[in-house]
Design a protein around this motif. Structure first.
Motif, PDB file in Angstrom:
ATOM      1  N   TYR A  94       0.784  -1.281   0.419  1.00  0.00           N
ATOM      2  CA  TYR A  94       0.007   0.229   0.029  1.00  0.00           C
ATOM      3  C   TYR A  94       0.603   1.358   0.576  1.00  0.00           C
ATOM      4  N   PHE A  95       1.766   1.293   1.257  1.00  0.00           N
ATOM      5  CA  PHE A  95       2.546   2.472   0.699  1.00  0.00           C
ATOM      6  C   PHE A  95       3.356   2.245  -0.341  1.00  0.00           C
ATOM      7  N   GLU A  96       3.698   1.347  -0.881  1.00  0.00           N
ATOM      8  CA  GLU A  96       5.095   2.135  -1.978  1.00  0.00           C
ATOM      9  C   GLU A  96       3.536   1.728  -2.816  1.00  0.00           C
ATOM     10  N   THR A  97       2.881   1.953  -3.555  1.00  0.00           N
ATOM     11  CA  THR A  97       2.309   1.515  -4.706  1.00  0.00           C
ATOM     12  C   THR A  97       0.879   2.735  -4.643  1.00  0.00           C
ATOM     13  N   LYS A  98       0.427   3.377  -3.448  1.00  0.00           N
ATOM     14  CA  LYS A  98      -0.320   4.335  -3.070  1.00  0.00           C
ATOM     15  C   LYS A  98      -0.313   6.285  -2.640  1.00  0.00           C
ATOM     16  N   ILE A  99       1.253   5.334  -1.395  1.00  0.00           N
ATOM     17  CA  ILE A  99       1.358   7.152  -1.008  1.00  0.00           C
ATOM     18  C   ILE A  99       2.845   7.693  -1.961  1.00  0.00           C
ATOM     19  N   TRP A 100       3.782   6.664  -1.234  1.00  0.00           N
ATOM     20  CA  TRP A 100       4.852   6.940  -1.670  1.00  0.00           C
ATOM     21  C   TRP A 100       5.109   7.867  -2.972  1.00  0.00           C
ATOM     22  N   PRO A 101       5.320   6.910  -3.996  1.00  0.00           N
ATOM     23  CA  PRO A 101       4.494   7.839  -5.663  1.00  0.00           C
ATOM     24  C   PRO A 101       4.190   9.820  -5.102  1.00  0.00           C
ATOM     25  N   HIS A 102       3.751   9.415  -4.662  1.00  0.00           N
ATOM     26  CA  HIS A 102       3.129  11.527  -4.276  1.00  0.00           C
ATOM     27  C   HIS A 102       3.930  11.837  -3.270  1.00  0.00           C
ATOM     28  N   MET A 103       4.635  11.390  -1.869  1.00  0.00           N
ATOM     29  CA  MET A 103       4.781  11.968  -0.943  1.00  0.00           C
ATOM     30  C   MET A 103       6.538  10.939  -0.231  1.00  0.00           C
ATOM     31  N   PHE A 104       7.348  10.644  -1.360  1.00  0.00           N
ATOM     32  CA  PHE A 104       8.720  10.343  -1.711  1.00  0.00           C
ATOM     33  C   PHE A 104       9.635  10.170  -0.511  1.00  0.00           C
ATOM     34  N   TYR A 105       9.666  11.535   0.752  1.00  0.00           N
ATOM     35  CA  TYR A 105      10.584  12.302   0.996  1.00  0.00           C
ATOM     36  C   TYR A 105      10.952  10.871   2.086  1.00  0.00           C
ATOM     37  N   MET A 106       9.822  10.019   2.678  1.00  0.00           N
ATOM     38  CA  MET A 106      10.667   8.222   4.132  1.00  0.00           C
ATOM     39  C   MET A 106      10.453   7.587   2.911  1.00  0.00           C
ATOM     40  N   SER A 107      11.442   6.917   2.780  1.00  0.00           N
ATOM     41  CA  SER A 107      11.378   5.265   2.406  1.00  0.00           C
ATOM     42  C   SER A 107      10.595   4.520   3.298  1.00  0.00           C
ATOM     43  N   TYR A 108      10.089   3.457   2.765  1.00  0.00           N
ATOM     44  CA  TYR A 108       9.643   2.053   3.719  1.00  0.00           C
ATOM     45  C   TYR A 108      10.539   1.636   4.746  1.00  0.00           C
ATOM     46  N   GLN A 109      12.095   1.991   4.836  1.00  0.00           N
ATOM     47  CA  GLN A 109      12.092   1.838   6.215  1.00  0.00           C
ATOM     48  C   GLN A 109      12.233   2.420   7.188  1.00  0.00           C
ATOM     49  N   ASP A 110      11.573   3.814   6.740  1.00  0.00           N
ATOM     50  CA  ASP A 110      10.740   5.301   8.142  1.00  0.00           C
ATOM     51  C   ASP A 110       9.366   5.491   8.028  1.00  0.00           C
ATOM     52  N   ILE A 111       8.989   3.982   7.607  1.00  0.00           N
ATOM     53  CA  ILE A 111       7.192   3.742   7.077  1.00  0.00           C
ATOM     54  C   ILE A 111       7.177   4.068   9.163  1.00  0.00           C
ATOM     55  N   TRP A 112       7.767   3.640   9.916  1.00  0.00           N
ATOM     56  CA  TRP A 112       7.578   3.531  10.889  1.00  0.00           C
ATOM     57  C   TRP A 112       7.093   5.031  11.835  1.00  0.00           C
ATOM     58  N   ARG A 113       7.373   6.107  10.874  1.00  0.00           N
ATOM     59  CA  ARG A 113       7.829   7.425  10.883  1.00  0.00           C
ATOM     60  C   ARG A 113       6.307   7.690  10.879  1.00  0.00           C
ATOM     61  N   TRP A 114       6.143   7.958   9.104  1.00  0.00           N
ATOM     62  CA  TRP A 114       4.521   7.940   8.930  1.00  0.00           C
ATOM     63  C   TRP A 114       3.441   7.273  10.555  1.00  0.00           C
ATOM     64  N   LYS A 115       3.306   6.881  10.332  1.00  0.00           N
ATOM     65  CA  LYS A 115       2.221   5.249  11.884  1.00  0.00           C
ATOM     66  C   LYS A 115       2.750   6.659  12.660  1.00  0.00           C
ATOM     67  N   MET A 116       3.699   6.958  13.267  1.00  0.00           N
ATOM     68  CA  MET A 116       4.202   7.356  14.220  1.00  0.00           C
ATOM     69  C   MET A 116       3.212   8.982  14.365  1.00  0.00           C
ATOM     70  N   ASN A 117       3.661   9.380  12.923  1.00  0.00           N
ATOM     71  CA  ASN A 117       2.381  10.957  12.938  1.00  0.00           C
ATOM     72  C   ASN A 117       1.651  11.077  12.622  1.00  0.00           C
ATOM     73  N   VAL A 118       0.693   9.779  12.407  1.00  0.00           N
ATOM     74  CA  VAL A 118      -0.179   9.193  11.901  1.00  0.00           C
ATOM     75  C   VAL A 118      -1.383   9.632  13.371  1.00  0.00           C
ATOM     76  N   ALA A 119      -0.304   8.638  13.905  1.00  0.00           N
ATOM     77  CA  ALA A 119      -1.148   7.989  16.084  1.00  0.00           C
ATOM     78  C   ALA A 119      -1.019   8.978  16.389  1.00  0.00           C
ATOM     79  N   ARG A 120      -0.197  10.290  16.523  1.00  0.00           N
ATOM     80  CA  ARG A 120       0.260  11.728  16.391  1.00  0.00           C
ATOM     81  C   ARG A 120      -1.120  12.950  16.822  1.00  0.00           C
ATOM     82  N   VAL A 121      -1.260  12.243  15.318  1.00  0.00           N
ATOM     83  CA  VAL A 121      -2.394  13.551  14.595  1.00  0.00           C
ATOM     84  C   VAL A 121      -3.840  13.285  15.291  1.00  0.00           C
ATOM     85  N   MET A 122      -4.141  11.480  15.073  1.00  0.00           N
ATOM     86  CA  MET A 122      -5.301  11.003  16.212  1.00  0.00           C
ATOM     87  C   MET A 122      -5.282  11.617  16.687  1.00  0.00           C
TER      88      MET A 122
END
Ligand code: SF4
Ligand code: SF4
Length: 302
Positions: free
Chosen positions: A208-236
């Motif tokens: 999901y990350f590599e097909t739907k998200i990364w092509p549009h917001m690509f400053y973080m690679s899959y190795q940094d998916i923890w940061r995406w999830k941490m940011n989303v949890a913070r926003v929630m």
């Protein structure tokens, strides 16, 4: 001079993502890239060779070319497009032809009466007020390059932004003429809205990350998916919306990364209330001191 905010974006996306990233085609190459290519063809047809190196200081180049001035938020404000606003991306072309230069405008163009609104509004005090920004304190930088679990004192100031931040542009009076008008919807971005829904981002897998998200917001690679999830949890957590408690508990159970687990615990606590307290009591963490401490602190919020 590219205006990246010619059309409006879905409100749900503007609240969580910096506008300049919403229609960034540097990977998909289906928008601005085509226009740059067309302009280079036009130059070539007129006997001018060109290059578009991305490591040039584009904003400074634009000011030296007399195309606009700076704001105290360190952004570039156009003279001619976006009604004088900062929703612009100056693109410097290197060409093999000499032109008569315009008068450089390397200056701050802010009205005195503004009284430094952007500096006061920056929640993390990244703007120094002397034409300088501390990028390590800017929410944009923190959201895609921050190391470790976001420090407690920054979690609420970073607010609802998952990736990027537009706060110092949204409050700026120089941007109000552009913001005040009704713009047609950017349908290309609207079509992606569901992909960027917070629950989907929190639970996304590699595909999901590599097909739907990364092509549009690509400053973080899959190795940094923890940061995406941490940011989303913070926003929630900052949303204070109880509907996210179920998602956050699930993310706690599904993730092994202590930065994600720790932030989900914080987020549940920040939402607060009896339901949150019950959820926190159900979280079992056997190993991580960091997560244990986050759960303990989160329980105190409820
Ligand atoms: S983008 Fe956000 S965090 Fe960065 S300087 Fe502007 S208001 Fe501050
Ligand atoms: S908010 Fe005020 S000080 Fe900041 S960039 Fe805009 S006009 Fe300048």
């Amino acid at each position: 001079m590219e205006v990246y905010f010619r059309k409006s974006y879905p409100r749900s996306m503007e609240g969580n993502f910096g506008r300049c990233y919403l229609d960034d085609d540097r990977v998909t190459r289906d928008g601005l890239s085509k226009r740059i290519k067309a302009f280079r063809s036009f130059l070539r047809d007129n006997g001018i060779d060109s290059k578009v190196p991305f490591n040039l200081p584009h904003r400074v180049a634009a000011a030296r070319a007399g195309m606009g001035t700076f704001g105290k938020n360190c952004l570039f404000y156009s003279n001619k497009v976006a009604r004088g606003g900062s929703w612009t991306l100056p693109i410097a072309f290197v060409i093999d032809e000499a032109f008569e230069p315009d008068m450089p405008t390397m200056e701050i163009g802010c009205p005195d009466w503004c009284r430094n609104t952007c500096i006061a509004a920056c929640p993390t005090r990244a703007l120094k007020g002397n034409s300088q920004i501390d990028p390590r304190k800017c929410i944009s930088y923190l959201s895609y390059f921050g190391e470790g679990i976001t420090p407690l004192e920054l979690r609420e100031p970073m607010g609802m932004f998952v990736y990027g931040c537009d706060r110092c542009q949204n409050v700026c009076p120089r941007n109000q003429p552009w913001l005040a008008q009704g713009l047609p919807m950017n349908e290309k971005v609207a079509a992606k809205e569901d992909y960027f829904e917070l629950s989907r981002l929190l639970h996304m897998d590699r595909e999901y990350f590599e097909t739907k998200i990364w092509p549009h917001m690509f400053y973080m690679s899959y190795q940094d998916i923890w940061r995406w999830k941490m940011n989303v949890a913070r926003v929630m957590g900052n949303s204070r919306d109880k509907k996210y408690i179920v998602d956050l508990v699930r993310a706690f159970e599904d993730n092994t990364d202590e930065r994600v687990r720790g932030m989900t615990a914080w987020a549940i606590g920040n939402i607060g209330g009896q339901e949150a307290l019950t959820a926190l009591k159900g979280l079992i963490d056997e190993t991580s001191d960091l997560v244990k401490e986050e759960i303990r602190t989160a329980k105190e919020f409820c």
